[in-house]
Design an enzyme around this catalytic site. Structure first.
Site, PDB file in Angstrom:
ATOM      1  N   LYS A 292       0.845  -1.203   0.000  1.00 42.31           N
ATOM      2  CA  LYS A 292       0.000   0.000   0.000  1.00 42.31           C
ATOM      3  C   LYS A 292       0.883   1.257   0.000  1.00 42.31           C
ATOM      4  O   LYS A 292       0.599   2.233  -0.685  1.00 42.31           O
ATOM      5  CB  LYS A 292      -0.945  -0.004   1.217  1.00 42.31           C
ATOM      6  CG  LYS A 292      -2.067  -1.037   1.071  1.00 42.31           C
ATOM      7  CD  LYS A 292      -2.800  -1.320   2.362  1.00 42.31           C
ATOM      8  CE  LYS A 292      -3.738  -2.521   2.186  1.00 42.31           C
ATOM      9  NZ  LYS A 292      -4.355  -2.991   3.427  1.00 42.31           N
TER      10      LYS A 292
ATOM     11  N   GLN B 267      -4.566  -1.980   9.697  1.00 42.74           N
ATOM     12  CA  GLN B 267      -4.376  -3.277   9.049  1.00 42.74           C
ATOM     13  C   GLN B 267      -4.916  -4.403   9.942  1.00 42.74           C
ATOM     14  O   GLN B 267      -4.558  -4.508  11.110  1.00 42.74           O
ATOM     15  CB  GLN B 267      -2.877  -3.498   8.752  1.00 42.74           C
ATOM     16  CG  GLN B 267      -2.579  -4.764   7.973  1.00 42.74           C
ATOM     17  CD  GLN B 267      -3.212  -4.786   6.583  1.00 42.74           C
ATOM     18  OE1 GLN B 267      -3.150  -3.806   5.841  1.00 42.74           O
ATOM     19  NE2 GLN B 267      -3.854  -5.892   6.232  1.00 42.74           N
TER      20      GLN B 267
ATOM     21  N   ASP C 149     -10.965   2.476   4.097  1.00 40.94           N
ATOM     22  CA  ASP C 149     -11.235   1.043   3.921  1.00 40.94           C
ATOM     23  C   ASP C 149     -12.744   0.788   3.826  1.00 40.94           C
ATOM     24  O   ASP C 149     -13.163  -0.305   3.453  1.00 40.94           O
ATOM     25  CB  ASP C 149     -10.686   0.250   5.124  1.00 40.94           C
ATOM     26  CG  ASP C 149      -9.428  -0.529   4.771  1.00 40.94           C
ATOM     27  OD1 ASP C 149      -9.189  -0.755   3.567  1.00 40.94           O
ATOM     28  OD2 ASP C 149      -8.689  -0.910   5.703  1.00 40.94           O
TER      29      ASP C 149
END
Ligand code: NAP
Length: 293
Positions: free
Chosen positions: A53, A97, A120
């Site tokens: 990312k 994460q 997200d």
């Protein structure tokens, strides 16, 4: 003719589009978009995802920061870190994460993320907005699946789409997005309690597989001409490779691909589009920050 839904090539193209847009904004004197990530612990796969990312952020001209916390970090400490990022005006969006260490409640952590920075798309506010068809950050993997189908002109209207797996981050939002007005699939959502699974998957015009079981879908489970999206990622030992491993999916591609009208390879299918969707969400957050069109 059979079509490979090449996620790697498409991701490159979309990244170029994002980079061009970023250049337009920064050439007018604005700061670049800023994506941050929080990672707790030392899980190898998570480290790789965050590194990818970060690399992709730099490729499109974003600023990126990674906040690393040790495995022993408490939930309170993590919530404090999230509050800090929520209120930092120089950060447009951030991700935490997953998975988190077992002593931390994932839902508490997700709920603490500001919906305006939730790139997200995991917070209840964004999930709710998505389901209502309102402007929202859409979870990256299902968003990537829709982008693949759209950009490769896979017909969706009136098609029977069978989604295997009902996780909050893939299967459930994918089923929602694919049945939306404009996409217009008729969706069947399957899970571990589904009976006669193969009977259902054999009816699929579009089959989305996200069950987390290596090579679970075999040739006898699909009909000829299906468009196949394999979300699964599994790292398995392979001594013939320099790396010592290879990546396989939830579908047995050696026997299923030849039956498909279109399919995503693994690796290089859904994975690259997941990262690109995160970049697209970050750009969207940035444009909201600066009230850009
Ligand atoms: P998950 O949270 O483990 O969910 C798996 C789903 O599959 C559950 O809904 C489960 O049903 C269902 N399932 C399990 N066994 C089944 C069976 N025998 N028959 C029917 N349904 C079954 O998985 P996930 O997070 O959605 O991830 C799925 C896969 O995608 C994993 O391999 C993951 O690594 C990969 N992934 C890839 C990306 C990417 O960017 N390419 C992103 C995210 C995930 P129940 O709900 O009944 O338990």
């Amino acid at each position: 003719m059979q079509q490979i839904l090449d996620g790697k090539a498409l991701a490159l193209q979309i990244k170029e589009e994002i980079a061009n847009e970023v250049r337009q904004h920064t050439s007018r004197g604005l700061r670049p978009p800023h994506l941050a990530a929080i990672i707790v612990g030392t899980d190898g796969a998570s480290q790789t995802y965050v590194a990818n990312k970060e690399k992709s952020s730099h490729e499109v001209g974003f600023t990126s920061s990674v906040y690393r916390y040790p495995e022993r970090t408490t939930e309170e400490e993590l919530l404090e870190a999230i509050n800090f990022l929520n209120s930092d005006p120089d950060i447009d969006g951030f991700i935490v994460q997953l998975p988190l260490p077992k002593h931390i409640n994932e839902q508490h952590v997700i709920n603490a993320i500001s919906p305006d920075k939730d790139v997200d798309g995991f917070t209840p506010v964004n999930i709710g907005r998505m389901v209502l068809g309102e402007d929202a950050f859409i979870p990256a993997t299902p968003m990537g699946i829709c982008t693949l189908l759209e950009r490769y002109d896979v017909p969706t209207a009136g098609q029977h789409c069978v989604v295997l797996g009902r996780s909050n981050i893939v299967g459930t939002p994918a089923a929602n997005l694919l049945s939306r007005k404009g996409v217009d699939c008729t969706v069947t959502l399957c899970h571990s309690r589904t009976q006669n699974l193969a009977e259902l998957t054999r009816q699929a015009d579009i089959l989305v597989v996200a069950i987390g079981k290596p090579e679970f879908v075999t040739a006898d489970m699909v009909k000829e001409g299906v468009a196949l999206i394999d979300v699964g990622i599994h790292r398995i030992a392979d001594e013939t490779r320099k790396s010592g491993y290879r990546i396989i999916g939830d579908v047995k591609h050696s026997e299923v691909d030849k039956l498909c009208s279109a399919f995503t390879p693994v690796p290089g299918g859904v994975g690259p589009l997941t990262i690109v969707s995160l970049l697209q969400n970050t750009l969207k957050a940035y444009k909201r920050t600066f009230k850009l069109k």
